[in-house]
Design a protein around this motif. Sequence first.
Motif, mmCIF file in Angstrom:
data_model
loop_
_atom_site.group_PDB
_atom_site.id
_atom_site.type_symbol
_atom_site.label_atom_id
_atom_site.label_comp_id
_atom_site.label_asym_id
_atom_site.label_seq_id
_atom_site.Cartn_x
_atom_site.Cartn_y
_atom_site.Cartn_z
ATOM 1 N N ALA A 180 0.821 -1.207 0.000
ATOM 2 C CA ALA A 180 0.000 0.000 0.000
ATOM 3 C C ALA A 180 0.856 1.259 0.000
ATOM 4 O O ALA A 180 0.506 2.272 -0.606
ATOM 5 C CB ALA A 180 -0.936 -0.011 1.207
ATOM 6 N N GLU A 181 2.016 1.211 0.680
ATOM 7 C CA GLU A 181 2.878 2.384 0.780
ATOM 8 C C GLU A 181 3.493 2.767 -0.558
ATOM 9 O O GLU A 181 3.749 3.944 -0.812
ATOM 10 C CB GLU A 181 3.988 2.126 1.804
ATOM 11 N N ARG A 182 3.724 1.782 -1.434
ATOM 12 C CA ARG A 182 4.414 2.093 -2.685
ATOM 13 C C ARG A 182 3.491 2.130 -3.902
ATOM 14 O O ARG A 182 3.949 2.468 -4.987
ATOM 15 C CB ARG A 182 5.536 1.082 -2.917
ATOM 16 N N HIS A 183 2.199 1.762 -3.761
ATOM 17 C CA HIS A 183 1.304 1.745 -4.925
ATOM 18 C C HIS A 183 0.806 3.167 -5.199
ATOM 19 O O HIS A 183 0.280 3.834 -4.290
ATOM 20 C CB HIS A 183 0.128 0.803 -4.666
ATOM 21 N N PRO A 184 0.936 3.669 -6.420
ATOM 22 C CA PRO A 184 0.562 5.068 -6.732
ATOM 23 C C PRO A 184 -0.948 5.340 -6.613
ATOM 24 O O PRO A 184 -1.346 6.483 -6.448
ATOM 25 C CB PRO A 184 1.039 5.233 -8.176
ATOM 26 N N SER A 185 -1.787 4.321 -6.709
ATOM 27 C CA SER A 185 -3.238 4.539 -6.671
ATOM 28 C C SER A 185 -3.802 4.493 -5.250
ATOM 29 O O SER A 185 -4.993 4.683 -5.053
ATOM 30 C CB SER A 185 -3.941 3.483 -7.535
ATOM 31 N N ILE A 186 -2.955 4.207 -4.262
ATOM 32 C CA ILE A 186 -3.416 4.129 -2.863
ATOM 33 C C ILE A 186 -2.939 5.369 -2.130
ATOM 34 O O ILE A 186 -1.744 5.585 -1.932
ATOM 35 C CB ILE A 186 -2.881 2.851 -2.182
ATOM 36 N N LYS A 187 -3.925 6.262 -1.725
ATOM 37 C CA LYS A 187 -3.569 7.506 -1.042
ATOM 38 C C LYS A 187 -3.132 7.249 0.386
ATOM 39 O O LYS A 187 -2.165 7.831 0.868
ATOM 40 C CB LYS A 187 -4.780 8.459 -1.057
ATOM 41 N N SER A 188 -3.844 6.357 1.078
ATOM 42 C CA SER A 188 -3.518 6.080 2.481
ATOM 43 C C SER A 188 -4.099 4.722 2.852
ATOM 44 O O SER A 188 -4.905 4.157 2.120
ATOM 45 C CB SER A 188 -4.092 7.170 3.396
ATOM 46 N N HIS A 189 -3.657 4.226 3.997
ATOM 47 C CA HIS A 189 -4.188 2.966 4.499
ATOM 48 C C HIS A 189 -4.185 3.009 6.027
ATOM 49 O O HIS A 189 -3.414 3.753 6.639
ATOM 50 C CB HIS A 189 -3.357 1.794 3.990
ATOM 51 N N ARG A 190 -5.044 2.208 6.607
ATOM 52 C CA ARG A 190 -5.134 2.153 8.067
ATOM 53 C C ARG A 190 -5.585 0.757 8.483
ATOM 54 O O ARG A 190 -6.105 -0.021 7.693
ATOM 55 C CB ARG A 190 -6.128 3.188 8.596
ATOM 56 N N MET A 191 -5.369 0.477 9.774
ATOM 57 C CA MET A 191 -5.825 -0.784 10.340
ATOM 58 C C MET A 191 -7.341 -0.708 10.535
ATOM 59 O O MET A 191 -7.899 0.357 10.795
ATOM 60 C CB MET A 191 -5.121 -1.034 11.676
ATOM 61 N N GLY A 192 -8.001 -1.825 10.431
ATOM 62 C CA GLY A 192 -9.440 -1.853 10.608
ATOM 63 C C GLY A 192 -9.852 -1.532 12.048
ATOM 64 O O GLY A 192 -9.109 -1.816 12.998
#
Length: 783
Positions: free
Chosen positions: A756-768
């Motif tokens: 998720a950190e390196r994919h250009p289409s993913i702005k952010s991610h979080r734990m559920g």
Amino acid sequence: MNERILRVLEFNKIKEKLIGHAGSSLGKEKVSLLHPSTNFQEVVKWQHETDEASQVLRIKGNIPLGGIFDIRPHVKRASIGGILSPGECLDIASTIRAGKIIKQFVEDIDIDEVTIPILRELVTEIVFLTDLERSIKHCIDDHGHVMDGASDKLRTIRSRIRSHESSVRDKLENYTRTKTKMLSDAIVTIRNDRYVIPVKQEYRASFGGIVHDQSSSGATLFIEPQSVVDLNNKLQAAKVEEKQEINRILQELSVLVANDQHSLLQNVQILTEIDFMVAKAKFAKDLNASMPTMNENGIIKMKAARHPLITDEEVVANDIEIGSDYTSIVITGPNTGGKTVTLKMVGLCTLMAQAGLQIPALDGCELAIFDEVFADIGDEQSIEQSLSTFSSHMTNIVDILKDVDEKTLVLFDELGAGTDPQEGAALAMAILDEVVARKARVIATTHYPELKAYGYNREGVVNASVEFDIKTLRPTYRLLIGVPGRSNAFEISRRLGLEENIIDKAKSLTGHDSQSVENMIASLEESRRKADEDYENAEQVLQEAKDMREELEQRWKQFEQQKERLFKKAEEKAAKEIEKAKREAEEIIEQLRNMKDQASVKEHEIINAKKQLSEAGVNLTDDDKEITENAKSTKGELQPGDEVKVLTLNQQGYIVEQISKQEYQVQLGIMKVKVKRKNLQFMKRPEPVKEKPLATVKGNTYHVKTELDLRGERYEDALLQLEKYIDDAVLAGYNSVSIIHGKGTGALRKGVQKFAERHPSIKSHRMGNMNEGGSGITVMELG
């Protein structure tokens, strides 16, 4: 082991062949000092050293041991303040580098590929003297010359030397162009380290300067003209400075060598050991030899043993066994039949084994550690003492009998020969009785007919003979244990054309007992040949049975796989039928809901019906369940990828590889464990992975779920699915998706988050969040 025995059994010739396989003078020196040991632990260690090097050679093909020099004298001279030469410094740097290469080579060998504890322990003690090596290579080139860059001062001095040389040459070359008639040859040469020109005798006064040499005829003088004397002087002064600076540089390097003398000598010792091990392994490879199992019980067992000094084209392999059922072998038969070769082969193989060398025999051979090996072989009559052949042999035997005990191997060649046959035979039996009584291991050869029956009335003694082919009148050199030799004189005479009546008369003059013995031996030889034929036939039948068993096992394995596929196919078919029924029921319920206002069907009844449908599944009959369970617990061969349950740990995992027939390596989470087959329960065999689309297209719209479940997937497969899923979710226009990876060991979670950190289409991610699944799910914002 005295030197005479080593010479008689030709152990020194083995050392000569072994020296040829050593890669350095250090290894050759160690081979020259090789001597059989009588210490059991030491011999076992030597054998394991040779075996380790042989394993590495077999797997890697070669062991890098180039560039090793005997630098011990250089190190010693440096340690007492001496100045090393550039070549000596270069040898030290080369040896340091050789140590680094062999250490890296051994450390890079896969620990699962080969077990080499001795080699690994040796290379751990090699010291990386990188600074010393770098210092030497910085100052001295590969040709042993001190380089200009060794110091700033040396660079300046050599620049000045080149300038002076250029000036001197320019002036002298001017003479060769302008005063050609006065010169014997228009060249510039050197005499006494000074530049000169060859001047004719009559023009000596035209140049002045210094005469350094003249030709043999006196017609030519080699003169240093006055105009270049000062320049030559400056050049010589600069060269003296150069020499002093080089000495200073070499002195500094010598001090560095002295500082590391302990580590250098330790490296040399280790490299010597490794070179010696590799030499033994290469020699074993040339001989097609194998490692013997050593014992202290006086047992010798060798299958297809060969004399190591006889070429493959000429040598005949023989089986030898002594020390368990019997302690003595008496080999009878005609001369030139191979008796002495067999005797020497046993003695030489024993010495080789006790020296840590592998022996030319099949795997599974066994040899004993003897305190002494005695041999009375060949005509060793002493000219100085004017002893007869018999006296010479008897002198050796007397010396042997002084030290014979149960830790001794004794080899007698033509025991009792050289005297009256009757007395010689009686003496031979008496000597054998004495040696056997002392529990020594004895192999003796003789052609006395009286000893043919010796093994039949002595406990612990067996007769043997070397085979002779009557048809070709040649020995086959095959050793026959349990069968005494016969003279074959009558048969050979008949084949050579001696008249039958003469042969018949000779037989009539032979004693009845002698003829009976010969007939008995002939019968034994025939029985032995028949037994050998039967053994070969039995071997062939056994091999056919093994092949048939392997074929049956393979067919059974295919049957089990086919049965598993059929069960799987039946389950899938049933599941499809139920899914079809669910869809049809859903359509009916939807119609009922639409008709709710016009009918008496209540909403909660519709909900209950839907719940019952959702809980429906594949329900096999009791018979089907029993068959499936039996299939899961099959005792057939497991394959990599099969899911299994480790009964002793109550954990499920999958097969990584089969280590042996009854042992497998199993992946349990992040651990790999070795498990016996009896402790494994077969669960299921996964179908070949078929990539399923994560999204479908209807018209211009992408239909994809807003969550992806990766639980149970392998790490690499999971990331491939995730990458395709994100692309489909972006095309579908989703702002947020959920990735279910479970908690487990956390490896998959970390992989998803790094993705998720390196994919250009993913702005952010979080734990559920807790209501979303907590740490078992990752929510990604797309954009």
